[in-house]
Design a protein around this motif. Sequence first.
Motif, PDB file in Angstrom:
ATOM      1  N   ALA A  97       0.864  -1.254   0.083  1.00 16.91           N
ATOM      2  CA  ALA A  97      -0.035  -0.089   0.041  1.00 16.91           C
ATOM      3  C   ALA A  97       1.020   1.288   0.038  1.00 16.91           C
ATOM      4  CB  ALA A  97      -0.917  -0.044   1.323  1.00 16.91           C
ATOM      5  N   THR A 174       7.482  -3.621   8.208  1.00 11.21           N
ATOM      6  CA  THR A 174       6.953  -2.939   7.134  1.00 11.21           C
ATOM      7  C   THR A 174       8.313  -1.885   6.368  1.00 11.21           C
ATOM      8  OG1 THR A 174       4.935  -2.929   7.796  1.00 11.21           O
ATOM      9  CG2 THR A 174       5.183  -1.243   5.999  1.00 11.21           C
ATOM     10  N   LEU A 178      10.559  -2.362   2.828  1.00 11.84           N
ATOM     11  CA  LEU A 178       9.836  -1.376   1.927  1.00 11.84           C
ATOM     12  C   LEU A 178      10.799  -1.274   0.513  1.00 11.84           C
ATOM     13  CD1 LEU A 178       7.108   0.240   2.001  1.00 11.84           C
ATOM     14  CD2 LEU A 178       8.464   2.144   2.546  1.00 11.84           C
ATOM     15  N   ILE A 232       8.946 -13.189   2.244  1.00 13.86           N
ATOM     16  CA  ILE A 232      10.097 -14.203   2.812  1.00 13.86           C
ATOM     17  C   ILE A 232      10.767 -13.698   3.788  1.00 13.86           C
ATOM     18  CG2 ILE A 232      11.886 -15.712   1.822  1.00 13.86           C
ATOM     19  CD1 ILE A 232      10.528 -15.639  -0.764  1.00 13.86           C
ATOM     20  N   GLY A 236      10.675 -14.689   8.016  1.00 18.73           N
ATOM     21  CA  GLY A 236      11.977 -15.426   8.955  1.00 18.73           C
ATOM     22  C   GLY A 236      12.635 -14.239   9.809  1.00 18.73           C
ATOM     23  N   LEU A 276       9.396 -23.823   8.664  1.00 18.23           N
ATOM     24  CA  LEU A 276       9.418 -22.729   8.097  1.00 18.23           C
ATOM     25  C   LEU A 276       9.741 -22.626   6.591  1.00 18.23           C
ATOM     26  CD1 LEU A 276       8.931 -19.524   8.690  1.00 18.23           C
ATOM     27  CD2 LEU A 276      11.358 -19.552   9.062  1.00 18.23           C
ATOM     28  N   MET A 277      10.693 -23.057   6.350  1.00 18.50           N
ATOM     29  CA  MET A 277      11.143 -23.111   4.929  1.00 18.50           C
ATOM     30  C   MET A 277      10.264 -24.008   4.052  1.00 18.50           C
ATOM     31  SD  MET A 277      15.027 -24.089   3.297  1.00 18.50           S
ATOM     32  CE  MET A 277      14.665 -25.915   2.913  1.00 18.50           C
ATOM     33  N   ILE A 280       7.104 -21.744   3.554  1.00 17.25           N
ATOM     34  CA  ILE A 280       7.312 -20.616   2.759  1.00 17.25           C
ATOM     35  C   ILE A 280       7.413 -21.115   1.276  1.00 17.25           C
ATOM     36  CG2 ILE A 280       9.036 -18.737   2.096  1.00 17.25           C
ATOM     37  CD1 ILE A 280       9.484 -18.167   4.996  1.00 17.25           C
ATOM     38  N   LEU A 281       8.080 -22.050   1.107  1.00 16.53           N
ATOM     39  CA  LEU A 281       8.079 -22.589  -0.490  1.00 16.53           C
ATOM     40  C   LEU A 281       7.060 -22.986  -0.918  1.00 16.53           C
ATOM     41  CD1 LEU A 281      11.721 -24.407  -0.452  1.00 16.53           C
ATOM     42  CD2 LEU A 281      11.001 -22.361  -1.926  1.00 16.53           C
ATOM     43  N   VAL A 284       4.905 -19.713  -1.509  1.00 12.46           N
ATOM     44  CA  VAL A 284       5.550 -19.045  -2.600  1.00 12.46           C
ATOM     45  C   VAL A 284       5.217 -19.639  -3.990  1.00 12.46           C
ATOM     46  CG1 VAL A 284       7.646 -18.702  -3.975  1.00 12.46           C
ATOM     47  CG2 VAL A 284       7.445 -17.834  -1.448  1.00 12.46           C
ATOM     48  N   ILE A 288       2.802 -18.130  -6.770  1.00 12.89           N
ATOM     49  CA  ILE A 288       3.513 -17.817  -8.271  1.00 12.89           C
ATOM     50  C   ILE A 288       2.489 -18.459  -9.290  1.00 12.89           C
ATOM     51  CG2 ILE A 288       5.402 -18.187  -9.762  1.00 12.89           C
ATOM     52  CD1 ILE A 288       7.117 -17.827  -7.387  1.00 12.89           C
ATOM     53  N   GLU A 295       8.440 -16.585 -14.425  1.00 13.61           N
ATOM     54  CA  GLU A 295       9.807 -16.015 -14.771  1.00 13.61           C
ATOM     55  C   GLU A 295      10.250 -15.018 -13.668  1.00 13.61           C
ATOM     56  OE1 GLU A 295      13.711 -16.011 -15.966  1.00 13.61           O
ATOM     57  OE2 GLU A 295      12.198 -17.252 -16.737  1.00 13.61           O
ATOM     58  N   LEU A 296      10.805 -15.285 -12.509  1.00 17.11           N
ATOM     59  CA  LEU A 296      10.863 -14.415 -11.497  1.00 17.11           C
ATOM     60  C   LEU A 296      12.542 -14.289 -11.564  1.00 17.11           C
ATOM     61  CD1 LEU A 296       8.539 -15.391  -8.689  1.00 17.11           C
ATOM     62  CD2 LEU A 296       8.993 -13.057  -9.646  1.00 17.11           C
ATOM     63  N   VAL A 297      13.517 -15.155 -11.748  1.00 10.25           N
ATOM     64  CA  VAL A 297      14.636 -15.278 -11.441  1.00 10.25           C
ATOM     65  C   VAL A 297      15.397 -14.559 -12.946  1.00 10.25           C
ATOM     66  CG1 VAL A 297      16.823 -16.237 -10.731  1.00 10.25           C
ATOM     67  CG2 VAL A 297      14.601 -16.953 -10.151  1.00 10.25           C
TER      68      VAL A 297
ATOM     69  N   PRO C 113      14.607 -18.148   4.302  1.00  8.46           N
ATOM     70  CA  PRO C 113      14.690 -17.053   5.405  1.00  8.46           C
ATOM     71  C   PRO C 113      16.096 -17.347   5.897  1.00  8.46           C
ATOM     72  CG  PRO C 113      12.587 -18.441   5.702  1.00  8.46           C
ATOM     73  CD  PRO C 113      13.373 -19.214   4.701  1.00  8.46           C
ATOM     74  N   VAL C 115      17.210 -16.806   8.738  1.00  8.94           N
ATOM     75  CA  VAL C 115      17.420 -17.751  10.014  1.00  8.94           C
ATOM     76  C   VAL C 115      17.851 -18.927   9.596  1.00  8.94           C
ATOM     77  CG1 VAL C 115      14.911 -17.956  10.352  1.00  8.94           C
ATOM     78  CG2 VAL C 115      16.576 -17.709  12.333  1.00  8.94           C
ATOM     79  N   VAL C 116      16.966 -19.580   8.593  1.00 10.76           N
ATOM     80  CA  VAL C 116      17.467 -20.886   8.056  1.00 10.76           C
ATOM     81  C   VAL C 116      18.720 -21.042   7.561  1.00 10.76           C
ATOM     82  CG1 VAL C 116      16.565 -22.685   6.734  1.00 10.76           C
ATOM     83  CG2 VAL C 116      14.855 -21.480   7.731  1.00 10.76           C
ATOM     84  N   VAL C 151      21.453 -12.374 -10.541  1.00 12.63           N
ATOM     85  CA  VAL C 151      20.431 -11.711 -10.970  1.00 12.63           C
ATOM     86  C   VAL C 151      20.819 -10.559 -11.609  1.00 12.63           C
ATOM     87  CG1 VAL C 151      18.219 -11.003 -10.416  1.00 12.63           C
ATOM     88  CG2 VAL C 151      18.959 -13.207  -9.566  1.00 12.63           C
ATOM     89  N   LYS C 154      22.802 -11.018 -14.618  1.00 10.35           N
ATOM     90  CA  LYS C 154      22.038 -11.598 -15.705  1.00 10.35           C
ATOM     91  C   LYS C 154      21.210 -10.692 -16.302  1.00 10.35           C
ATOM     92  CE  LYS C 154      18.732 -14.516 -15.416  1.00 10.35           C
ATOM     93  NZ  LYS C 154      18.033 -15.808 -14.925  1.00 10.35           N
TER      94      LYS C 154
END
Lengths: 297, 379, 262
Positions: A97, A174, A178, A232, A236, A276-277, A280-281, A284, A288, A295-297, C113, C115-116, C151, C154
Amino acid sequence: MALLHASGSKVSSLKEKRSLLPYLLLAPGILWLFTFFILPIVNLAQTSTQTPVTNGDTGSYEQTFRFANYIDAFVDNKEQFSRSFIYAFLATALALAIAYPLAYGIAFKSGKYKNLLLVLVVAPFFTSFLLRTIAWKQILGEEGPVISVFRGLHIIGQNTSLTASAFAVVTGLTYNFLPFMTLPLYASLERIDPRTMEAAGDLYANAFTTFRKVTLPLSLPGVVAGTLLTFIPAAGDYVNAAILGNPNTKMLGNVIESRFFKIVDYPTAAALSFTLMTAILILVTVYIRKAGTEELV
Amino acid sequence: MADASSSTRGDLRIVNVTKSFGDFTAVDDLTLTIPEGSFFALLGPSGCGKTTTLRMVAGLEEPTQGSIHIGSTDITHTRPYQRPVNTVFQNYALFPHLSIYENIAFGLRRRGIKDVKEAVNKVLNLVELPHLAERKPVQLSGGQQQRIALARAIVNRPALLLLDEPLGALDLKLRRQMQIELKWIQTEVGITFVHVTHDQEEAMTMADTIAVMNEGKVEQMGTPADLYDNPKTAFVANFLGQSNLIEGRIEGNDGDNFVVDVFGQKIKINKNRSHAKDSSVLAGIRPEKIRIQPAGTAMSGNVLTGGVISDASYIGVSTQFQVEMPWKQELMVFEQNDDGVAPLEKGDAVTLSWEPVFTFALDGREDAFAGSEVHADEE
Amino acid sequence: MRLTWWFRKNLIRVYMVLGFTYLFIPVAYTFAFSFNNGGKSNLVWKSFTLGNWQNPCGAPDVCVALGNSIRVGVISTVLATILGTLIAFAIGRHQFKGRSTINTLIFLPMATPEVVLGASLLAMFLNLGINPGFWPVVIAHVMFCISFVVVTVKARIASLDPRLEQAAMDLYANEFETFRKVTLPLVAPGIAGAALLAFSLSFDDFIITNFNSGTLTTFPKFVYVASARGIPAQANVIGSAMFFLALFIVIAGQLVSRRKAR
């Protein structure tokens, strides 16, 4: 030119060399990631099912494949677990926002100051993030300027604090993430041809409809990237909760940290990390898929 | 000035070259000889294989089959930097991090030429931009960048200069000017120029010889006048300018001419200009060759009566008429606005006529519209 | 009426001013309190002094921590930039099998994360009997910086017009010369940007460092530990100085690239 008479066999050997080259380029970096990222994660998975050695020292564990560790860890910490995701979600929504109009303004309304403003978005991050978090703590704290103004104006009660609260933790998250939201948003907004928006206006769309039907869909890749890059690390994080929170605002990161260092309970820390990992995965991946941007990377 | 190609001079020969990308055949068994010293144009719509052909000559693509030779040297599988060939790229591909001087010197330095300075200055003078040597490419206008790209290529004195849509990014006026300039430079340096374009006017202005390509094959090759006046296929007739193609049937001979029946009216077509395979033909006539008069006027040559003007557009030098014939075909007529006769208007009944020598005949089984849609897309 | 019209027209601008204010409040606060003669805790404003700036190493351990952070940052940046750039060239300019696996491997550390990352690496080091400290921290920093370098570089390679390299080959440059004379100079700004990013990530990292540093104190770790009793104003001096230094580098970099283009 003698080179012109290169034989066919020479050409093919040149080609073989070229096909080997990418692997040589990849090898060192990929090896590094494999050794110091993949192997530790595998090791973590092993640790997560260990149990203490009977009559052993604190911190010595043996592999017993006790998968119940996961259940124990989750049940013991389900509050922190859900809190992590709720705080991260709130912080992501707030950051979106705040960042969207900012990125929009930089992309379309800043004229020749575009580059300068872009630098200014990143600039706060050149100050250590711990210093900035602590600055917030002191600005909002009992001795800071904000609290007395708020109390004076009766916006908050005389005994209510701004720090050491869930509010402060979410604000800190936040604030800290940002730019991770703003930069991808800017990148995708900047790519939009302003004429498409003018065309929408020409075709009887008012400002709001233009935004909803043209600008927003076209900036969606930035929204996806930005929300991921915010969510992400926020999920964590434990620094904001440690500095700006109280014992009732602890997040999963805090638990993992204290299990590791204070209680030396490696299996639980490992099980929590792994959960946790994985969580999150999964989130995500689902996100996606839904957003339709691969195509994010 | 040392040549990049002291041992490699001569005609460019493309022999049975095929290039496929997966299932798509971009160039289909192409055989072509481009004489040394000529200004040659490969003309065709996008996707016709002309750019792929050029890239194979440059060494940026390898043919799936066939071979490419310069003089007696086979260059089919050599690397781009081993060929005495230089390219003026579409959008020029000037190196943004190098000055104009260093851009032009690039090829000379790679080849270890001694007198870089002299060669660069000479070519900068040739393209009339010696004052820009120290600038960076982004500081140049489109036309200037175009000339620098040309200078960077010809300074190497290649056996062959390839131009890939070199004027596509320029506005119309500049393009006209550069067309004349390119032609002049080619005469000046005497290098073989191979020019790829979809713009028929550009090809006709500059090239001595044009090969019209379509779907990976050469449709027709010849001088601009030859291709325009005597097209062999409907594609060439429509892609190079505009043509009226009318179905007809050869009914007899009259000396050097065939007598052709078109929907009941008789016209003559010179036998030299007939590419018909049997009696079924498409009779072709260019719009500007047709005279238009009110119905009833006595006229000579090939005459078609019974037309009605369905549309008239005044465009300054000429007026373009659409004339609907009794067999419902719309014929196009361009009339110079030079004779001061009472203007014809929409709805007027007219008679059309032209000299028989201007008529050409194509195989009657051809698609009369081949090449006309692609042309409209490109412009 | 006029006021609402003005407000509607300038809504975005008003919003941007608010947004930037929000972003800069803690920075301004940190900067202001670097001039505070506030003793050890630096919690409340007492009086103005230049002393902290004149003697930034006045508080014990601040400069030791800073030195450690810089050493870790420089070594990690160099390694991560080299390794990441090589990968970026492989991905951006070559065909090879297993491309999607490699892409996933690059993406995963960014989606994990901190922490991991920190905990798993420490657990492995402990299992192997390696004590946490300087080199484990460097190893960890290189690991999480590589993906960001890949990234960034590239993206720069992808934005390169392939015709420039073709033009170089056409102008008698072989593969190696093409790379050295055309590709590398054009990708260089991307590599420099990636290195800057890697250094700032490394310099500012706390979580992963905290897991793997043992007795080594880096600047963020010093701040975190000190925050319990109050942070000396010298930390504010260093934080502010880093801010202005980075700002200077970025703006100077932009000016240089603009002049180069001219």
